[in-house]
Design a protein around this motif. Structure first.
Motif, short mmCIF file in Angstrom:
data_model
loop_
_atom_site.label_atom_id
_atom_site.label_comp_id
_atom_site.label_asym_id
_atom_site.label_seq_id
_atom_site.Cartn_x
_atom_site.Cartn_y
_atom_site.Cartn_z
N LEU A 194 -2.07 -10.01 0.44
CA LEU A 194 -0.85 -9.88 0.23
C LEU A 194 -0.16 -9.47 1.51
N LYS A 195 -1.10 -8.86 2.60
CA LYS A 195 -0.58 -8.64 3.86
C LYS A 195 -0.16 -9.83 4.43
N ASN A 196 -1.24 -11.08 4.18
CA ASN A 196 -0.94 -12.22 5.04
C ASN A 196 0.42 -13.15 4.40
N ARG A 197 0.56 -12.62 3.12
CA ARG A 197 1.66 -13.26 2.50
C ARG A 197 3.18 -12.59 2.71
N LYS A 198 2.87 -11.63 3.52
CA LYS A 198 3.94 -10.51 3.84
C LYS A 198 4.71 -10.14 2.40
N GLN A 199 3.81 -9.96 1.43
CA GLN A 199 4.15 -9.39 0.07
C GLN A 199 4.66 -7.99 -0.04
N LYS A 200 5.88 -7.61 -0.56
CA LYS A 200 5.99 -6.20 -0.58
C LYS A 200 5.13 -5.60 -1.68
N THR A 201 4.29 -4.47 -1.43
CA THR A 201 3.27 -3.91 -2.12
C THR A 201 3.26 -2.38 -2.21
N VAL A 202 3.10 -2.02 -3.49
CA VAL A 202 2.88 -0.54 -3.45
C VAL A 202 1.31 -0.33 -3.92
N LEU A 203 0.78 0.69 -3.21
CA LEU A 203 -0.68 1.00 -3.74
C LEU A 203 -0.45 2.56 -4.22
N ILE A 204 -0.62 2.88 -5.58
CA ILE A 204 -0.58 4.28 -5.93
C ILE A 204 -1.96 4.40 -6.22
N GLY A 205 -2.42 5.47 -5.75
CA GLY A 205 -3.46 6.13 -5.88
C GLY A 205 -3.87 7.60 -6.03
N VAL A 206 -4.96 7.84 -6.84
CA VAL A 206 -5.27 9.43 -6.99
C VAL A 206 -6.02 9.85 -5.21
N THR A 207 -5.55 10.99 -5.19
CA THR A 207 -5.93 11.29 -3.47
C THR A 207 -7.58 10.94 -3.03
N TYR A 208 -8.19 11.59 -3.90
CA TYR A 208 -9.70 11.29 -3.43
C TYR A 208 -10.11 9.92 -3.70
N ALA A 209 -9.50 8.97 -4.33
CA ALA A 209 -9.83 7.62 -4.49
C ALA A 209 -9.40 6.86 -3.32
N LEU A 210 -8.05 7.31 -2.84
CA LEU A 210 -7.61 6.60 -1.42
C LEU A 210 -8.74 6.86 -0.45
N LEU A 211 -9.05 8.41 -0.26
CA LEU A 211 -10.28 8.44 0.79
C LEU A 211 -11.21 7.97 0.62
N ASP A 212 -11.87 7.80 -0.63
CA ASP A 212 -12.94 6.92 -0.91
C ASP A 212 -13.19 5.65 -0.19
N PHE A 213 -11.62 4.88 -0.49
CA PHE A 213 -11.50 3.66 -0.18
C PHE A 213 -11.71 3.59 1.39
N ILE A 214 -10.69 4.36 1.83
CA ILE A 214 -10.66 4.14 3.76
C ILE A 214 -11.75 4.51 4.11
N GLU A 215 -12.88 5.27 3.68
CA GLU A 215 -14.18 5.62 4.08
C GLU A 215 -15.00 4.13 4.40
N GLN A 216 -14.70 3.20 3.34
CA GLN A 216 -15.54 1.98 3.38
C GLN A 216 -14.79 0.84 4.12
N TYR A 217 -13.43 1.11 4.04
CA TYR A 217 -12.54 -0.08 4.66
C TYR A 217 -11.39 0.37 5.38
N GLU A 218 -10.92 -0.61 6.29
CA GLU A 218 -9.73 -0.07 7.27
C GLU A 218 -8.79 -1.30 7.31
N ILE A 219 -7.66 -1.11 6.91
CA ILE A 219 -6.90 -2.23 7.05
C ILE A 219 -5.66 -1.76 7.80
N HIS A 220 -4.95 -2.80 8.38
CA HIS A 220 -3.66 -2.55 9.11
C HIS A 220 -2.69 -3.22 8.58
N PHE A 221 -1.85 -2.68 7.54
CA PHE A 221 -0.94 -3.11 6.62
C PHE A 221 0.57 -2.07 6.61
N PRO A 222 1.18 -2.38 8.01
CA PRO A 222 2.39 -1.51 8.07
C PRO A 222 3.52 -1.35 6.82
#
Length: 332
Positions: A173-201
């Motif tokens: 989605l970043k490469n396609r320059k697609q407007k995107t909303v990621l809605i997440g429960v707080t602990y799950a977002l933290l779990d995700f970024i412990e595994q992955y890091e992305i630069h998607f301003p």
């Protein structure tokens, strides 16, 4: 008790309100609910408040939110279409919001999203909400289901615990320059970024729901610092909503929330819950939600906050011994 009619239509509820128009509608709904909502009627009676003497919104009594755990809060005899329930924690009683017209909820979140973010069909919606998906009765899941469907984007959807797929989808989605909303429960977002890091301003990261007992609570500044770094965004967005309401306020960053046009926040004195305090001081959050016309539009929450000079508000924590619940609250 007897039932009277209210003349306010859904079109009027969700129109743009001046301060005077909002107050007028709120007072009309108060007079309707003070007669037709049995629980609210009894509460007002026990306070010794005379309905006819309430002349402005500052005089309206706010129903403690805990009543949704023990009573049926209804201002109509119409059949219940859906019951939304709070997440709660094991051993705690749940709040139940009996909704007789779910289209009011749908119009509320659709119009609010449009007010704060624009056309839904321009977005892809990604959801990381395991705690909510794994139970029934979540108003948040009801909303996200509809946003995913109405976005009509082929990549919109839930990811539960599938972080690999979420990461690859975000990259695409970043490469396609697609407007995107990621809605997440707080602990799950933290779990995700412990595994992955992305630069998607351009990504809108919207956290909701707290830690659900999965992680230690964090102050908002520390949490948002971690999330902004992990997703490569400038700010973390938040939603302030709860089972007992049909409307949500949104923060586009820094924990500063703004209400949609049919919702207002007032702050009550923590030592005198029937008295309001001025902007800038910390107290209990009272919410007026005109969309709650068929239940109760005047809710005294268990949240602490303050109103800023421009009318925006901040959530600063919870009252001691208040239940840990599904609305977006961080200890600060």
């Amino acid at each position: 008790m007897y039932f009277c009619e209210v003349s306010i239509t859904s079109k009027a509820i969700f129109s743009n309100h001046s301060a005077a128009e909002f107050s007028g509608q709120a007072l009309e709904i108060f007079n309707f609910q003070a007669i037709n909502c049995a629980v609210y009627h009894q509460y007002i009676h026990h306070l010794g408040v005379r309905i006819e003497q309430v002349k402005n919104i500052e005089q309206i009594p706010f129903l403690p939110i805990s009543f949704f755990k023990s009573h049926s809060i209804l201002s109509t005899t119409a059949p219940v279409e859906v019951t939304f329930s709070s997440s709660g924690t094991t051993g705690m009683s749940q709040s139940n919001h009996l909704v007789t017209d779910v289209k009011l909820y749908e119009q509320s979140y659709l119009q609010a999203f449009n007010q704060f973010y624009g056309n839904i069909e321009e977005y892809c919606f990604l959801a990381l909400l395991p705690s909510y998906q794994e139970r029934t009765g979540s108003s948040l899941i009801y909303m996200v289901d509809d946003l995913i469907q109405k976005s009509k984007h082929p990549q919109s959807g839930y990811f539960l615990y599938n972080h690999d797929d979420l990461f690859s989808t975000l990259k695409d989605l970043k490469n396609r320059k697609q407007k995107t909303v990621l809605i997440g429960v707080t602990y799950a977002l933290l779990d995700f970024i412990e595994q992955y890091e992305i630069h998607f301003p351009e990504l809108v990261v919207m956290e909701t729901g707290g830690m659900k007992g999965k992680r230690k609570e964090m102050v908002r500044e520390e949490l948002h610092e971690q999330l902004t770094k992990g997703f490569g965004v400038a700010a973390i967005h938040s939603e302030y909503g709860m089972t007992e309401l049909l409307s949500q306020a949104y923060s586009l960053g820094d924990g500063i929330f703004h209400c949609p046009d049919w919702m207002r926040v007032l702050i009550r004195d923590t030592n005198d819950p029937l008295s309001l305090i001025e902007k800038g001081r910390t107290g209990g959050i009272n919410v007026i939600d005109l969309a709650n016309i068929n239940s109760c539009s005047f809710i005294a929450t268990q949240d602490l906050g303050r109103i800023n000079p421009d009318g925006s508000f901040e959530v600063l924590g919870r009252f001691d011994n208040a239940d840990i619940r599904g609305c977006n609250l961080l200890v600060q």
